[in-house]
Design a protein around this motif. Structure first.
Motif, short mmCIF file in Angstrom:
data_model
loop_
_atom_site.label_atom_id
_atom_site.label_comp_id
_atom_site.label_asym_id
_atom_site.label_seq_id
_atom_site.Cartn_x
_atom_site.Cartn_y
_atom_site.Cartn_z
N MET A 33 8.55 6.18 -7.95
CA MET A 33 8.18 6.48 -6.57
C MET A 33 7.79 5.24 -5.76
SD MET A 33 8.36 8.87 -4.49
CE MET A 33 8.12 8.71 -2.73
N PRO A 34 7.06 4.27 -6.32
CA PRO A 34 6.76 3.08 -5.53
C PRO A 34 8.02 2.35 -5.05
CG PRO A 34 5.32 3.19 -7.42
CD PRO A 34 6.37 4.25 -7.62
N VAL A 35 9.05 2.32 -5.90
CA VAL A 35 10.29 1.65 -5.53
C VAL A 35 10.99 2.43 -4.42
CG1 VAL A 35 12.47 0.73 -6.40
CG2 VAL A 35 10.47 0.79 -7.90
N VAL A 36 10.99 3.76 -4.53
CA VAL A 36 11.57 4.60 -3.48
C VAL A 36 10.84 4.38 -2.16
CG1 VAL A 36 11.93 6.99 -2.72
CG2 VAL A 36 12.41 6.34 -5.10
N ALA A 37 9.51 4.35 -2.20
CA ALA A 37 8.71 4.17 -0.98
C ALA A 37 9.02 2.83 -0.31
CB ALA A 37 7.23 4.29 -1.30
N VAL A 38 9.13 1.79 -1.10
CA VAL A 38 9.42 0.46 -0.56
C VAL A 38 10.84 0.41 0.00
CG1 VAL A 38 9.75 -1.96 -1.14
CG2 VAL A 38 7.73 -0.74 -1.99
N ALA A 39 11.78 1.00 -0.72
CA ALA A 39 13.17 1.00 -0.25
C ALA A 39 13.28 1.71 1.10
CB ALA A 39 14.07 1.67 -1.28
N GLU A 40 12.59 2.84 1.23
CA GLU A 40 12.64 3.57 2.50
C GLU A 40 11.94 2.79 3.61
OE1 GLU A 40 11.05 7.41 1.50
OE2 GLU A 40 13.01 8.16 0.83
N HIS A 41 10.83 2.15 3.27
CA HIS A 41 10.09 1.36 4.25
C HIS A 41 10.93 0.19 4.77
CE1 HIS A 41 6.75 -0.53 6.31
NE2 HIS A 41 6.86 -1.61 5.56
N LEU A 42 11.72 -0.40 3.87
CA LEU A 42 12.54 -1.56 4.24
C LEU A 42 13.89 -1.15 4.82
CD1 LEU A 42 11.90 -3.88 1.16
CD2 LEU A 42 10.89 -4.07 3.44
N GLY A 43 14.18 0.14 4.83
CA GLY A 43 15.47 0.59 5.37
C GLY A 43 16.64 0.24 4.48
N LYS A 44 16.42 0.18 3.17
CA LYS A 44 17.49 -0.17 2.24
C LYS A 44 18.49 0.99 2.13
CE LYS A 44 15.93 -4.23 0.96
NZ LYS A 44 16.69 -5.48 1.17
N SER A 45 19.71 0.68 1.73
CA SER A 45 20.73 1.71 1.55
C SER A 45 20.44 2.55 0.32
CB SER A 45 22.10 1.06 1.41
OG SER A 45 22.19 0.34 0.18
N GLU A 46 21.11 3.69 0.21
CA GLU A 46 20.94 4.54 -0.96
C GLU A 46 21.34 3.80 -2.22
OE1 GLU A 46 22.19 8.99 -2.52
OE2 GLU A 46 23.61 7.84 -1.30
N GLU A 47 22.42 3.04 -2.16
CA GLU A 47 22.85 2.30 -3.34
C GLU A 47 21.81 1.26 -3.77
OE1 GLU A 47 26.41 -0.68 -4.95
OE2 GLU A 47 26.75 0.60 -3.20
N MET A 107 0.82 -1.20 0.00
CA MET A 107 0.00 0.00 0.00
C MET A 107 0.86 1.26 0.00
SD MET A 107 -2.81 1.44 -0.37
CE MET A 107 -3.66 -0.12 -0.56
N ARG A 108 2.01 1.22 0.65
CA ARG A 108 2.91 2.38 0.60
C ARG A 108 3.36 2.64 -0.83
NH1 ARG A 108 4.73 3.98 5.70
NH2 ARG A 108 4.20 2.51 7.36
N ALA A 109 3.67 1.58 -1.55
CA ALA A 109 4.06 1.74 -2.95
C ALA A 109 2.94 2.35 -3.77
CB ALA A 109 4.46 0.38 -3.53
N VAL A 110 1.73 1.86 -3.57
CA VAL A 110 0.57 2.33 -4.34
C VAL A 110 0.26 3.78 -4.03
CG1 VAL A 110 -1.90 2.03 -4.70
CG2 VAL A 110 -0.41 0.02 -4.56
N MET A 111 0.16 4.13 -2.75
CA MET A 111 -0.31 5.47 -2.40
C MET A 111 0.72 6.55 -2.77
SD MET A 111 -0.13 5.57 1.77
CE MET A 111 1.39 6.03 2.64
N TRP A 112 2.02 6.24 -2.62
CA TRP A 112 3.02 7.24 -2.97
C TRP A 112 3.14 7.41 -4.48
CZ3 TRP A 112 4.91 11.07 -0.35
CH2 TRP A 112 4.92 11.01 1.04
N GLY A 113 2.99 6.33 -5.24
CA GLY A 113 2.98 6.47 -6.70
C GLY A 113 1.79 7.28 -7.16
N ALA A 114 0.61 7.03 -6.58
CA ALA A 114 -0.60 7.76 -6.95
C ALA A 114 -0.48 9.23 -6.58
CB ALA A 114 -1.81 7.14 -6.27
N ALA A 115 0.13 9.54 -5.44
CA ALA A 115 0.25 10.92 -5.00
C ALA A 115 1.04 11.76 -6.00
CB ALA A 115 0.92 10.98 -3.62
N GLY A 116 2.10 11.19 -6.56
CA GLY A 116 2.87 11.93 -7.55
C GLY A 116 2.06 12.23 -8.79
N VAL A 117 1.24 11.28 -9.23
CA VAL A 117 0.39 11.49 -10.41
C VAL A 117 -0.75 12.46 -10.08
CG1 VAL A 117 -1.06 10.35 -12.12
CG2 VAL A 117 1.03 9.24 -11.33
#
Length: 439
Positions: A279-293, A243-253
């Protein structure tokens, strides 16, 4: 291998371009700004724009940046001619002020600006003729939203780089070799190429986060992103990874279709597509605590696989095909999320097989507020496709248009549009005309 990496990077940088506002009104503004510049003079007497059905259909409903909510081709052309700067390319409206808007509205409302749908030998064709107190000039765009290929001033040709429709359907010599793209080559490039190769991806992440945050913080359009977030807060749905991926992608559009002044990084000529696969990929990466790389490499996967799907059948046709481009980009987002979850090329292909088979009928009826709703629906399908791929489940040749390989599915996906939906844009323009919209 080094040559392959260099080619993929060239393709990525060629297809990812910052754009302010939806690319259809941008094109109207860009071509009219160029014509106005070459016409010279102090006062604009008239503007006449003619375009192919796909561009006329696409401009009718979407809001124009810096316009305070204006819509349609007449206002976009007028704003471009009055205050736009064609040298800014796809950010042509960045120079527009409130005074320019007032002047543009007065010009368009006086009847001096006209828009006409014409039959053309290509999907993207847009011509603007501006008449001033000094003379007249014509500018022409074809094949891509920002390709000004012809300029004429007072009957004298200033620029002419037009090519025939037959030439436009082939990969030109000066273009990188798109045939090098595949799920495997993109996966290998994104996983192994030096991080310094991804400056354009860094820029895409920065631009996309800014416009998506604008959409989440302000009431644009249907407020799809906001409403999904608020529904999670009311326990109407869960606020999980998908849902984080969906809502953040939709917000940009939401923001982009609502006239946000924030630019987006377009992908294959579409800002909505760029937002949807980033944006969905960014939202998921941040949610999972992934590194910038890890985030950067995953966003590169999503953008490049979106480009692969859009250009594999034909380098030009897929950019303006009848099916919603952002729905296709949702598949790219799904592959980026799958990459973040540790899946490899085989599973990324499964994600694409699943989502392409599911969104094949989601046609584009122009840019407008409910594009965000379409994006959210497609992204939900993409997240489900990731879940299925994680379990080794993928649609196959026994599932409708889906083929044995991803390449077969892409071919079928666009073939059914090209041969089975050739008149859809004319029908959509007729519906717009019946609603007294510009066509």
């Amino acid at each position: 291998m080094k040559r392959d990496y260099e080619t993929i990077q060239k393709i990525m940088e060629r297809e990812l371009i910052p754009a302010l506002g939806c690319t259809e009104p941008m094109a109207f503004g860009l071509v009219s700004s160029a014509a106005r510049h070459f016409a010279g003079g102090e006062a604009i007497k008239s503007i006449h724009v003619e375009g192919s059905p796909s561009l006329i259909k696409g401009v009718a409903y979407v809001k124009i940046p810096h316009s305070h909510g204006l819509r349609g081709g007449k206002y976009a052309a007028s704003m471009g001619a009055v205050g736009g700067d064609y040298t800014l390319d796809m950010e042509v409206f960045a120079s527009v002020t409130d005074e320019h808007v007032k002047e543009a509205v007065a010009l368009a409302d006086s009847g001096a600006v006209t828009v006409e749908k014409v039959e053309a030998d290509r999907k993207m064709y847009l011509k603007s003729t501006v008449v001033t107190d000094m003379g007249s000039a014509t500018a022409l765009i074809q094949d891509s939203h920002n390709n000004i290929c012809y300029i004429e001033r007072n009957g004298e040709v200033v620029k002419d780089t037009r090519i025939s429709a037959e030439e436009a359907t082939r990969v030109l010599d000066e273009m990188p070799d798109y045939s090098i793209l595949s799920v495997e080559s993109i996966y290998d490039f994104c996983k192994n190429t030096p991080l310094s190769s991804f400056d354009r991806i860094r820029q895409a992440i920065s631009l996309t986060k800014a416009i998506s945050e604008d959409g989440m913080n302000h009431p644009y359009g249907l407020r799809v992103g906001q409403n999904l977030r608020d529904a999670a807060g009311k326990n109407l749905m869960g606020l999980d990874l998908a849902m984080r991926a969906v809502m953040w992608g939709a917000a940009g559009v939401d923001a982009r279709m609502g006239g946000s002044s924030f630019p987006a990084m377009s992908n294959s000529g579409s800002g909505n597509q760029g937002i949807t696969c980033t944006m969905p990929v960014v939202a998921v990466a941040e949610h999972l605590g992934k590194s910038e790389e890890e985030m950067i490499r995953a966003v590169a996967v999503s953008n490049l696989l979106t480009i692969f799907v859009k250009t594999h059948y034909d380098v030009n046709y897929g950019r303006m095909a009848p099916v919603c481009c952002a729905a296709v980009a949702a598949g790219g987002a799904g592959t980026g999320v799958a990459y973040l979850l540790g899946m490899e090329a085989k599973e990324l292909a499964m994600v694409l097989q699943n989502i392409l088979g599911a969104v094949s009928g989601l046609f584009c009826d122009g840019a407008k507020s409910n594009c965000a709703l379409k994006v959210s629906m497609a992204l939900q399908g993409a997240m489900q496709s990731v879940i299925l791929a994680a379990e080794g489940c993928a649609a196959n040749e026994y599932d409708g248009i889906v083929g044995h390989r991803v390449e077969d599915t892409i071919r079928n996906f666009f073939l059914i549009q090209k041969e089975g939906m050739p008149d859809i844009e004319d029908v959509l323009c007729r519906i717009e005309a019946e609603k007294e919209e510009v066509c």
